[in-house]
Design a protein around this motif. Sequence first.
Motif, PDB file in Angstrom:
ATOM      1  N   UNK A 165      19.954  -6.338   5.752  1.00  0.00           N
ATOM      2  CA  UNK A 165      18.763  -6.772   6.013  1.00  0.00           C
ATOM      3  C   UNK A 165      18.724  -7.727   7.206  1.00  0.00           C
ATOM      4  N   UNK A 166      19.768  -8.697   7.122  1.00  0.00           N
ATOM      5  CA  UNK A 166      19.905  -9.706   8.131  1.00  0.00           C
ATOM      6  C   UNK A 166      20.349  -9.128   9.458  1.00  0.00           C
ATOM      7  N   UNK A 167      21.478  -7.965   9.293  1.00  0.00           N
ATOM      8  CA  UNK A 167      22.071  -7.495  10.547  1.00  0.00           C
ATOM      9  C   UNK A 167      21.065  -6.522  11.190  1.00  0.00           C
ATOM     10  N   UNK A 168      20.047  -5.988  10.266  1.00  0.00           N
ATOM     11  CA  UNK A 168      19.218  -5.032  11.272  1.00  0.00           C
ATOM     12  C   UNK A 168      17.941  -5.882  11.612  1.00  0.00           C
ATOM     13  N   UNK A 169      17.692  -6.895  11.204  1.00  0.00           N
ATOM     14  CA  UNK A 169      16.667  -7.849  11.814  1.00  0.00           C
ATOM     15  C   UNK A 169      17.184  -8.535  13.045  1.00  0.00           C
ATOM     16  N   UNK A 188      12.523  -3.227   9.478  1.00  0.00           N
ATOM     17  CA  UNK A 188      13.279  -2.639   8.246  1.00  0.00           C
ATOM     18  C   UNK A 188      14.051  -3.869   7.754  1.00  0.00           C
ATOM     19  N   UNK A 189      14.685  -4.429   8.464  1.00  0.00           N
ATOM     20  CA  UNK A 189      15.601  -5.561   8.260  1.00  0.00           C
ATOM     21  C   UNK A 189      14.637  -6.786   7.514  1.00  0.00           C
ATOM     22  N   UNK A 190      13.701  -7.038   8.096  1.00  0.00           N
ATOM     23  CA  UNK A 190      12.792  -8.060   7.779  1.00  0.00           C
ATOM     24  C   UNK A 190      12.402  -7.794   6.100  1.00  0.00           C
ATOM     25  N   UNK A 191      11.938  -6.482   5.976  1.00  0.00           N
ATOM     26  CA  UNK A 191      11.462  -6.238   4.638  1.00  0.00           C
ATOM     27  C   UNK A 191      12.466  -6.292   3.867  1.00  0.00           C
TER      28      UNK A 191
END
Length: 397
Positions: free
Chosen positions: A104-108, A376-379
């Motif tokens: 999630x952090x990587x996507x954010x 998506x990363x934030x969620x």
Amino acid sequence: MNRWLYLLLLAAPAAVLSRAMYASPLVTFVLAAVGLIPLAGLIGLATEVLAERLGHGIGGLLNATFGNAAEIIIGLTALTAGLPEVVRASLAGSIIGNAPLVLGTAMLVGGWRYQRQQFSPRVAGQYAAMLALAVIGMAIPSLLATVGEGTRPGAAVVLGSQLHQLSIGVAIVLLLCYAAYIAFSVFGVRAPREVLLPIPAATSGDEAGAQPDLAHAQELTRKTATRRQASTGPLASLATWWKTTLWLPIAVLAGVTAVTAVVSEVLVSTIEPLTHQVGLNPFFVGLIILPIVGNAAEHFTAITSATHNHMEISMAITAGSSIQIALLAAPILVLAGALIGVPLDLNFSLLEVALFALVTGLYALISLDGESTWLEGLLLCAFYLILAIGTFFPPAS
């Protein structure tokens, strides 16, 4: 490994000194946790250098095996201290935290920088299938111990020595699956080239996913040559030995592993006093804090890869780490518990089993379209934050 992580190494001797001086358990716990972060990174760095020396096959095996060395050491220390519940929660947290928190952090971060990032849905789907099978194997003893073999209340369940024997049997099967996973993905046994699953290497944060162009490579070569001409003395010789010899990375790996064991013992020794001092839930320590500490260097690599627009590497690191925890770390700790007389059963709580299913489903859903965004990363991060808040408070007695 980033240079600022080396500064955190000072926390390791500070934690040992803090314990010797009978300082506050909270201070000792924080120092030990911070000190374990760069130690885990150094284990990965030494393993990576050895992998380069020993070739693809042995190197991939080393990367896969030592990728979770810090978690295994912390788990063995906690078992020796008689804390199987903390070990069980730590195993669950290492698996659960990879998708919501790390990915999630990587996507954010990556999505905020590049708006949309792409990866191979086929490779991500293969990782999702492997993760699902590994998690199912760990959840079966929990379901048999909770609901039994029947569907009605009161059905016979597996408890006591039977549950322990069942856990040992499942651990052996999971180790065999890990051997098959290594044979397929590292050594390519009966595996077509186009479907090989890459084992995520324990790369340093600065080098993860970096593919410089020709001009940048030439500039880097020129700066390196200038630096070599200007650098002399013990540090330069040490750097040369690190890049050209085999004994120095082995010595560093052995030494760092020993120091990690000492600092892990300091960390584990403060868990019970800490829970009494500040009222911290031991389940929260095992499920949230210990997995973050043990996987911090690997997590940083996954996030850095996303910042270089290499989301496939981030996906491989997050899924590969969870697979290795389920197929290698958990079976080793179960068998080790039987040897040292502290039984560690694969009897996870219903919350942990439900989270296993949710994380596996989330990873499969994310891998469907082959794209990711910052939302998506934030969620995913919000999901993990809700989990942390929910497990922070100790249950009412």
